[in-house]
Design a protein around this motif. Structure first.
Motif, PDB file in Angstrom:
ATOM      1  N   LEU A 181       3.189   1.169 -15.539  1.00  0.00           N
ATOM      2  CA  LEU A 181       2.393   0.821 -14.578  1.00  0.00           C
ATOM      3  C   LEU A 181       1.848  -0.604 -14.863  1.00  0.00           C
ATOM      4  N   ARG A 182       1.915  -1.713 -14.095  1.00  0.00           N
ATOM      5  CA  ARG A 182       1.440  -3.092 -14.374  1.00  0.00           C
ATOM      6  C   ARG A 182       0.957  -3.609 -12.988  1.00  0.00           C
ATOM      7  N   THR A 183       0.402  -2.758 -12.247  1.00  0.00           N
ATOM      8  CA  THR A 183      -0.099  -3.227 -10.735  1.00  0.00           C
ATOM      9  C   THR A 183      -1.577  -3.688 -11.287  1.00  0.00           C
ATOM     10  N   PHE A 184      -2.428  -3.014 -12.272  1.00  0.00           N
ATOM     11  CA  PHE A 184      -3.697  -3.355 -12.680  1.00  0.00           C
ATOM     12  C   PHE A 184      -3.877  -4.161 -13.757  1.00  0.00           C
ATOM     13  N   ASP A 185      -4.546  -5.258 -13.634  1.00  0.00           N
ATOM     14  CA  ASP A 185      -4.448  -6.160 -14.748  1.00  0.00           C
ATOM     15  C   ASP A 185      -5.705  -5.720 -15.714  1.00  0.00           C
ATOM     16  N   ARG A 186      -6.507  -4.935 -15.367  1.00  0.00           N
ATOM     17  CA  ARG A 186      -7.754  -4.516 -16.204  1.00  0.00           C
ATOM     18  C   ARG A 186      -7.727  -3.096 -16.337  1.00  0.00           C
ATOM     19  N   TYR A 202      -3.495  13.203  -6.010  1.00  0.00           N
ATOM     20  CA  TYR A 202      -2.546  11.960  -5.737  1.00  0.00           C
ATOM     21  C   TYR A 202      -2.284  11.726  -4.430  1.00  0.00           C
ATOM     22  N   ALA A 203      -3.131  12.169  -3.526  1.00  0.00           N
ATOM     23  CA  ALA A 203      -2.846  12.077  -2.192  1.00  0.00           C
ATOM     24  C   ALA A 203      -2.949  10.417  -1.772  1.00  0.00           C
ATOM     25  N   PRO A 204      -2.405   9.717  -1.211  1.00  0.00           N
ATOM     26  CA  PRO A 204      -2.467   8.485  -0.658  1.00  0.00           C
ATOM     27  C   PRO A 204      -3.932   8.166   0.153  1.00  0.00           C
ATOM     28  N   VAL A 205      -4.687   7.192  -0.004  1.00  0.00           N
ATOM     29  CA  VAL A 205      -5.843   6.887   0.773  1.00  0.00           C
ATOM     30  C   VAL A 205      -5.608   5.759   2.003  1.00  0.00           C
ATOM     31  N   TRP A 206      -4.535   5.130   1.624  1.00  0.00           N
ATOM     32  CA  TRP A 206      -4.472   3.907   2.723  1.00  0.00           C
ATOM     33  C   TRP A 206      -3.507   4.238   3.827  1.00  0.00           C
ATOM     34  N   LEU A 255      -0.882   1.205  -4.395  1.00  0.00           N
ATOM     35  CA  LEU A 255      -1.450   0.739  -5.550  1.00  0.00           C
ATOM     36  C   LEU A 255      -1.639  -0.651  -5.482  1.00  0.00           C
ATOM     37  N   LYS A 256      -0.857  -1.442  -5.010  1.00  0.00           N
ATOM     38  CA  LYS A 256      -1.173  -2.886  -4.777  1.00  0.00           C
ATOM     39  C   LYS A 256      -2.216  -3.193  -3.860  1.00  0.00           C
ATOM     40  N   LEU A 257      -2.537  -2.556  -2.984  1.00  0.00           N
ATOM     41  CA  LEU A 257      -3.745  -2.726  -2.063  1.00  0.00           C
ATOM     42  C   LEU A 257      -5.096  -2.329  -2.668  1.00  0.00           C
ATOM     43  N   THR A 258      -4.926  -1.227  -3.556  1.00  0.00           N
ATOM     44  CA  THR A 258      -6.177  -0.696  -4.466  1.00  0.00           C
ATOM     45  C   THR A 258      -6.146  -1.785  -5.380  1.00  0.00           C
TER      46      THR A 258
END
Length: 743
Positions: A181-186, A202-206, A255-258
């Motif tokens: 997973l590389r979506t988050f830089d931090r 793990y239910a989606p929130v968006w 995850l990208k929107l998060t």
């Protein structure tokens, strides 16, 4: 015939016994197979009930049953008998195995069925050794069932995820459990996101059932409008949920929107660049966001867009700049930014001398010009009057054009420049600097009072309860190495009749070279020269009217060793640009400033400028504040004045130019990294001072030891070496020369 009939009856009994045995065996096998499907609780109950051990016997044979000659023989019709005779030939063995065609279960008596006898004729016998171990009886089938049962998976709790979202939830679980997973830089963002999604199975929130939620729509709206906050929308990409039609695509978009939402909140609060990227003489308290808190706040808010927007600076001056940015970009309720057509040169000539009337030109472009320059009065007026000419002059000055007030071709081109022109960029970098400042500028215990100094405007203001209490002009540091630093600290006390402890930078860069040329220069200036046993030099000027700090010093301890103070050079306050000091800030009316601050911290003492001036003398007096007052040194080259007009000031230290270049070089998140800056290190002079330099006696000034108090201790107080701790706000000094006031 009787023997034949009797033999057939025995044969029927054998068949019935075999059928009974098979029925019992099948029932036991079915019971065991059913047990394999029973729950752990049912098996435990059955295991607790005693069960008889099964008989371990072989299937019965014909020899196990007696023929009942006395029993009732089923009658056979003549036709049946003839059939049997015709079928059976003499010598056929089947004649002895024939039973009656049908025997009812009720006719079978217990005496008819016996267990197998252990006769030599029935089984082969084998010798048994005396010491041979006798096998233990088989345990009950029910009791052995749990041990023989294969291991089962742990029972899972019922999922709270709606069935329509379960495939996306499964994919999110898979993404977080992997290492790709590389979506988050931090790391902090990923850890917070993983914990957040794990808590909700793990239910989606968006999304819900593939459609955007109201929360997602609010977040997306805020990210798309990032430009209105002086941020770059490209830094917070919004995934295309409409094109995400599979669980994999929806999980990826989730995850990208998060990640974009967390990036926006962090940069809206702390800035796109760390202040150390700009200069080493900036020091503000950092206030990073907590990603877990951001996720909780935004996803539970009724208005996600407003909640995300709340991470921007809350100060009024920031919000006013945001309004002006919208106006400059032709958005919002402000004036439109339509381009101005080319035309004749417009100028305004005021009435002067023999011309009693002013010369005002008329042009249909003037209303557009008024809108472009933010002149709301007489918006439809086509006259190029004094007000419009002055606005043009200010604009020309802000974009480095000659400020003539004449609307010529070059000025029109500058007004029609792209959106990211010089003025817009100036507003954006000023909004960025507001993100560095503390969220709470003031002290709540004293009505949110604080001091704010604007270097490019050369003004100082005292604020309380959101209102300006007092203001004055100031002199700030010269550009270059003497630039006044940007900082937020707390003013703890005021010193009346201060001693000027010359900063090391001035000693080593100016005074020691001057001593090489003229050994008596410091003595003629009234300065005191001392040298410690370690060779370091200290120069000071005693209190008095000619002291470089004047009569009052305002102390807010900081690593840059700067402060605010009075000055004997009052004439500098009459100049428009007042960057003349070595970094400290000179205040035009220090006695008024002192009384205002003292009345804020001690409202019952009724301080006046006259009372402060009555303390002037030759001995230092410290006036300690019961509650320290925050001091914020800022660099606002763009701000909105009390009349609601955008004011642009000269970039005297080049901070704007540096920040604009950094923001346009596309370094992205690298700008958030902290840069370490080397601090100047002043050591004892390399060469010897002239032999005829006069050093003051160290008696009564330096304590015993290799060196005296540090410059910070001399300046802001603190115990010198090998001395007992002094009261807070008091420096080590000759007791008879210093007074301390603490109420």
């Amino acid at each position: 015939m009787r023997n034949c009939v009797n033999g057939r009856g025995g044969y029927d009994r054998v068949l019935m016994a075999v059928a009974a045995f098979l029925t019992i065996s099948a029932s036991q096998a079915l019971a065991q197979s059913d047990g394999a499907h029973k729950s752990a609780a049912e098996l435990a109950i059955e295991a607790a009930v005693p069960m008889p051990e099964p008989a371990n016997v072989p299937p019965p044979t014909a020899g196990d049953f007696k023929l009942d000659n006395a029993g009732t023989t089923a009658s056979i019709s003549d036709a049946a008998k003839s059939d049997i005779k015709a079928d059976i030939k003499p010598g056929d063995d089947r004649a002895t195995d024939i039973k009656a065609p049908e025997t009812k279960a009720a006719d079978t008596k217990p005496a008819d069925i016996k267990t197998q006898d252990s006769k030599p004729s029935d089984m082969a016998t084998a010798p048994v050794k005396p010491d041979a171990a006798i096998p233990a009886a088989a345990p009950p089938a029910a009791a052995a069932a749990p041990a023989a049962e294969p291991a089962k998976e742990p029972v899972k709790a019922a999922s709270n995820v709606p069935p329509a979202d379960q495939p996306v939830a499964d994919k999110l679980r898979e993404l977080f459990s992997g290492k790709t997973l590389r979506t988050f830089d931090r790391k902090a963002d990923r850890a917070a996101a993983e914990k957040f999604y794990a808590a909700r199975d793990y239910a989606p929130v968006w999304t819900q059932a593939g459609g955007l939620t109201a929360t997602a729509k609010g977040v997306i709206a805020r990210l798309n409008d990032a430009a209105s906050d002086g941020l770059n929308p490209a830094d917070y990409p919004v995934p295309d949920f409409a094109a995400a039609t599979t669980p994999d695509a929806l999980a990826d978009a989730e995850l990208k929107l998060t990640a974009s939402m967390l990036d926006y909140a962090r940069q809206a609060q702390s800035g796109r660049m760390h202040f150390s990227q700009v200069s080493g003489d900036i020091q503000y308290p950092e206030h990073p966001t907590d990603p877990a808190e951001v996720l909780a706040n935004v996803t539970t808010a009724k208005d996600a867009s407003a909640t995300l927007d709340s991470y921007n600076p809350p100060q009024k001056l920031y919000k006013e700049l945001r309004k002006k940015l919208a106006e400059l970009c032709g958005q919002g309720d402000g004036p439109a930014a339509s381009p101005i057509p080319d035309g004749q040169v417009l100028k305004y000539v005021p009435a002067r001398g023999k011309k009693p009337a002013e010369e005002v030109m008329d042009d249909p472009r003037v209303p557009q010009l008024r809108a472009k320059l933010g002149i709301s009065e007489n918006a439809d007026d086509t006259r190029y009057d004094a007000r419009v000419a002055e606005a043009v002059r200010r604009f020309q000055d802000s974009v480095d054009l000659k400020p003539t007030g004449v609307l010529d071709e070059r000025t029109v081109r500058a007004l029609n420049s792209p959106k990211h022109d010089r003025q817009i960029d100036t507003v954006i970098v000023n909004m960025e600097r507001w993100r560095w400042l503390p969220r709470d500028l003031g002290a709540p215990a004293i009505g949110d009072a604080y001091v704010i100094l604007n270097i490019p405007d050369y003004t100082l203001k005292v604020m309380q309860r959101g209102q300006q209490v007092w203001t004055t002009r100031v002199v700030t540091g010269k550009p270059g190495i003497h630039a006044t630093p940007l900082l937020s600290e707390t003013m703890k006390f005021i010193t009346v009749n201060p001693t000027w402890n010359v900063p090391p930078s001035i000693i080593y860069n100016e005074y020691l070279p001057a001593l090489q040329q003229d050994p008596t220069v410091l003595e003629r200036m009234g300065l005191r020269l001392e040298r410690g046993s370690d060779g370091q030099i200290h120069i000071s000027q005693p209190p008095g009217e000619a002291n470089a700090l004047g009569r009052i010093r305002f102390n807010f301890p900081n690593k840059f060793l700067v402060y605010q103070h009075d000055t004997p050079d009052k004439y500098l306050f009459a100049k428009e640009e007042r960057a003349f000091s070595h970094g400290c800030m000179r205040v035009q009316n220090p006695d008024q400033y002192a009384s205002v601050l003292l009345n804020i911290t001690e409202p019952n003492e009724r301080w006046t400028p006259e009372r402060v001036r009555g303390m002037y003398g030759s001995s230092e007096i410290d006036l300690k504040f019961p509650t320290p007052i925050p001091v914020n040194i800022t660099y606002q080259t763009a701000f909105v004045d009390d009349a609601g007009k955008l004011q642009i000031r000269k970039d005297v230290y080049g901070r704007d130019a540096t920040m604009i270049a950094l923001l346009k070089n596309a370094r992205g998140k690298d700008l958030e990294q902290v840069i370490a800056h080397a601090q100047p290190n002043y050591v004892r002079p390399a060469g010897n001072l002239p032999s005829n330099v006069n050093f003051a006696s160290n008696s009564g000034y330096y304590p015993p030891g290799p060196s005296g108090p540090s410059f910070f201790e001399r300046l802001f107080g603190g115990p010198p070496a090998l001395q007992p701790p002094a009261p807070i706000g008091r420096r080590w000094q000759q007791p008879q020369q210093r007074q301390f006031y603490a109420r």
